[in-house]
Motif scaffolding. Structure first.
Motif, PDB file in Angstrom:
ATOM      1  N   ARG A 105       0.843  -1.256  -0.265  1.00 39.50           N
ATOM      2  CA  ARG A 105      -0.124   0.113  -0.024  1.00 39.50           C
ATOM      3  C   ARG A 105       0.942   1.207  -0.165  1.00 39.50           C
ATOM      4  NH1 ARG A 105      -4.439   1.456   4.453  1.00 39.50           N
ATOM      5  NH2 ARG A 105      -5.402   3.117   3.832  1.00 39.50           N
ATOM      6  N   GLU A 106       0.675   2.376  -0.849  1.00 45.26           N
ATOM      7  CA  GLU A 106       1.417   3.223  -0.958  1.00 45.26           C
ATOM      8  C   GLU A 106       0.839   4.419   0.138  1.00 45.26           C
ATOM      9  OE1 GLU A 106       2.509   6.917  -4.225  1.00 45.26           O
ATOM     10  OE2 GLU A 106       1.375   5.069  -4.889  1.00 45.26           O
ATOM     11  N   ARG A 107       1.656   4.856   0.927  1.00 45.44           N
ATOM     12  CA  ARG A 107       1.233   5.797   2.038  1.00 45.44           C
ATOM     13  C   ARG A 107       0.791   7.163   1.462  1.00 45.44           C
ATOM     14  NH1 ARG A 107       2.581   9.637   5.449  1.00 45.44           N
ATOM     15  NH2 ARG A 107       2.397   9.200   7.756  1.00 45.44           N
ATOM     16  N   LEU A 108      -0.281   7.628   1.982  1.00 41.10           N
ATOM     17  CA  LEU A 108      -0.699   8.747   1.765  1.00 41.10           C
ATOM     18  C   LEU A 108       0.004  10.104   2.396  1.00 41.10           C
ATOM     19  CD1 LEU A 108      -3.320   6.804   1.391  1.00 41.10           C
ATOM     20  CD2 LEU A 108      -4.678   8.782   1.606  1.00 41.10           C
ATOM     21  N   PRO A 109       0.205  11.299   1.547  1.00 41.39           N
ATOM     22  CA  PRO A 109       0.761  12.069   2.457  1.00 41.39           C
ATOM     23  C   PRO A 109       0.251  12.453   3.695  1.00 41.39           C
ATOM     24  CG  PRO A 109       0.052  12.797   0.091  1.00 41.39           C
ATOM     25  CD  PRO A 109      -0.345  11.299   0.472  1.00 41.39           C
ATOM     26  N   ASP A 110       0.737  13.334   4.734  1.00 44.94           N
ATOM     27  CA  ASP A 110       0.037  13.623   5.929  1.00 44.94           C
ATOM     28  C   ASP A 110      -0.973  14.887   5.530  1.00 44.94           C
ATOM     29  OD1 ASP A 110       1.325  11.717   7.482  1.00 44.94           O
ATOM     30  OD2 ASP A 110       2.892  12.944   8.091  1.00 44.94           O
ATOM     31  N   ARG A 111      -0.568  15.665   4.631  1.00 45.73           N
ATOM     32  CA  ARG A 111      -1.254  16.690   4.351  1.00 45.73           C
ATOM     33  C   ARG A 111      -1.711  16.618   2.763  1.00 45.73           C
ATOM     34  NH1 ARG A 111      -2.233  20.841   7.756  1.00 45.73           N
ATOM     35  NH2 ARG A 111      -1.227  21.101   9.459  1.00 45.73           N
ATOM     36  N   ARG A 112      -2.912  16.556   2.389  1.00 47.09           N
ATOM     37  CA  ARG A 112      -3.283  16.611   0.966  1.00 47.09           C
ATOM     38  C   ARG A 112      -4.193  17.526   0.589  1.00 47.09           C
ATOM     39  NH1 ARG A 112      -3.380  12.289   3.915  1.00 47.09           N
ATOM     40  NH2 ARG A 112      -5.525  11.195   4.299  1.00 47.09           N
ATOM     41  N   GLY A 113      -4.384  17.832  -0.669  1.00 46.93           N
ATOM     42  CA  GLY A 113      -5.737  18.414  -1.209  1.00 46.93           C
ATOM     43  C   GLY A 113      -6.978  17.481  -1.104  1.00 46.93           C
ATOM     44  N   HIS A 114      -8.019  18.052  -0.955  1.00 49.37           N
ATOM     45  CA  HIS A 114      -9.300  17.321  -1.077  1.00 49.37           C
ATOM     46  C   HIS A 114     -10.344  18.196  -1.630  1.00 49.37           C
ATOM     47  CE1 HIS A 114     -12.025  14.175   0.888  1.00 49.37           C
ATOM     48  NE2 HIS A 114     -12.654  15.208   0.892  1.00 49.37           N
ATOM     49  N   GLU A 115     -11.076  17.497  -2.747  1.00 50.15           N
ATOM     50  CA  GLU A 115     -12.046  18.057  -3.384  1.00 50.15           C
ATOM     51  C   GLU A 115     -13.284  17.524  -3.207  1.00 50.15           C
ATOM     52  OE1 GLU A 115     -10.868  16.672  -7.493  1.00 50.15           O
ATOM     53  OE2 GLU A 115      -8.897  17.099  -7.003  1.00 50.15           O
ATOM     54  N   VAL A 116     -14.535  18.190  -2.865  1.00 42.89           N
ATOM     55  CA  VAL A 116     -15.633  17.733  -2.728  1.00 42.89           C
ATOM     56  C   VAL A 116     -16.865  18.131  -3.636  1.00 42.89           C
ATOM     57  CG1 VAL A 116     -17.545  18.148  -1.019  1.00 42.89           C
ATOM     58  CG2 VAL A 116     -15.157  18.026  -0.156  1.00 42.89           C
ATOM     59  N   VAL A 117     -17.520  17.353  -4.284  1.00 40.65           N
ATOM     60  CA  VAL A 117     -18.443  17.454  -5.142  1.00 40.65           C
ATOM     61  C   VAL A 117     -19.965  16.778  -5.022  1.00 40.65           C
ATOM     62  CG1 VAL A 117     -19.089  17.109  -7.709  1.00 40.65           C
ATOM     63  CG2 VAL A 117     -16.879  17.237  -7.193  1.00 40.65           C
ATOM     64  N   GLU A 118     -20.978  17.693  -5.071  1.00 39.37           N
ATOM     65  CA  GLU A 118     -22.453  17.182  -4.843  1.00 39.37           C
ATOM     66  C   GLU A 118     -22.948  16.596  -5.971  1.00 39.37           C
ATOM     67  OE1 GLU A 118     -24.482  17.850  -1.626  1.00 39.37           O
ATOM     68  OE2 GLU A 118     -22.482  18.400  -0.517  1.00 39.37           O
ATOM     69  N   VAL A 119     -23.663  15.430  -5.980  1.00 40.66           N
ATOM     70  CA  VAL A 119     -24.233  15.148  -7.333  1.00 40.66           C
ATOM     71  C   VAL A 119     -25.610  14.467  -7.007  1.00 40.66           C
ATOM     72  CG1 VAL A 119     -21.917  14.643  -8.498  1.00 40.66           C
ATOM     73  CG2 VAL A 119     -23.162  12.861  -7.312  1.00 40.66           C
ATOM     74  N   ILE A 120     -26.270  14.031  -7.864  1.00 43.99           N
ATOM     75  CA  ILE A 120     -27.596  13.423  -7.506  1.00 43.99           C
ATOM     76  C   ILE A 120     -27.431  12.191  -8.653  1.00 43.99           C
ATOM     77  CG2 ILE A 120     -30.253  13.388  -7.794  1.00 43.99           C
ATOM     78  CD1 ILE A 120     -30.201  16.462  -7.076  1.00 43.99           C
TER      79      ILE A 120
END
Length: 104
Positions: free
Chosen positions: A3-18
């Protein structure tokens, strides 16, 4: 495969869909190079089957991404309509990660 470790700080995008008359919130965290590293999906209604399936699917999708599975491989493995449209919210999110038009 490890498993590739995730960076401690990373960008995060949020999208709302139906999708199929159910509201979903998609969240995507990325590795430093822009590749998707983790995803979150929540349904608008708490406790419904769609919410449970979406959350569990997001966990599995995140694990696939962290273990090096290509987005295109995942995309082609998911359920589709006859016209190629995704049948479920996981497919909708994966199409978006793959840059397919008309998605989330």
């Amino acid at each position: 495969m490890t498993r590739e470790r995730l960076p401690d700080r990373r960008g995060h995008e949020v999208v709302e869909v139906i999708h199929r008359n159910i509201g979903y919130t998609f969240g995507v965290g990325r590795y430093d190079d822009g590749r998707p590293a983790e995803v979150f999906i929540d349904a608008a209604k708490s406790g419904v089957d769609a919410q449970i399936v979406a959350r569990d699917g997001a966990i599995l999708l995140s694990l696939l991404l962290q273990h090096g599975c290509a987005v295109e491989t995942i995309r082609h493995a998911l359920s589709r309509e006859e016209d190629g449209a995704p049948q479920g919210p996981i497919g909708l999110l994966v199409d978006d990660l793959a840059g397919i038009e008309g998605t989330a």
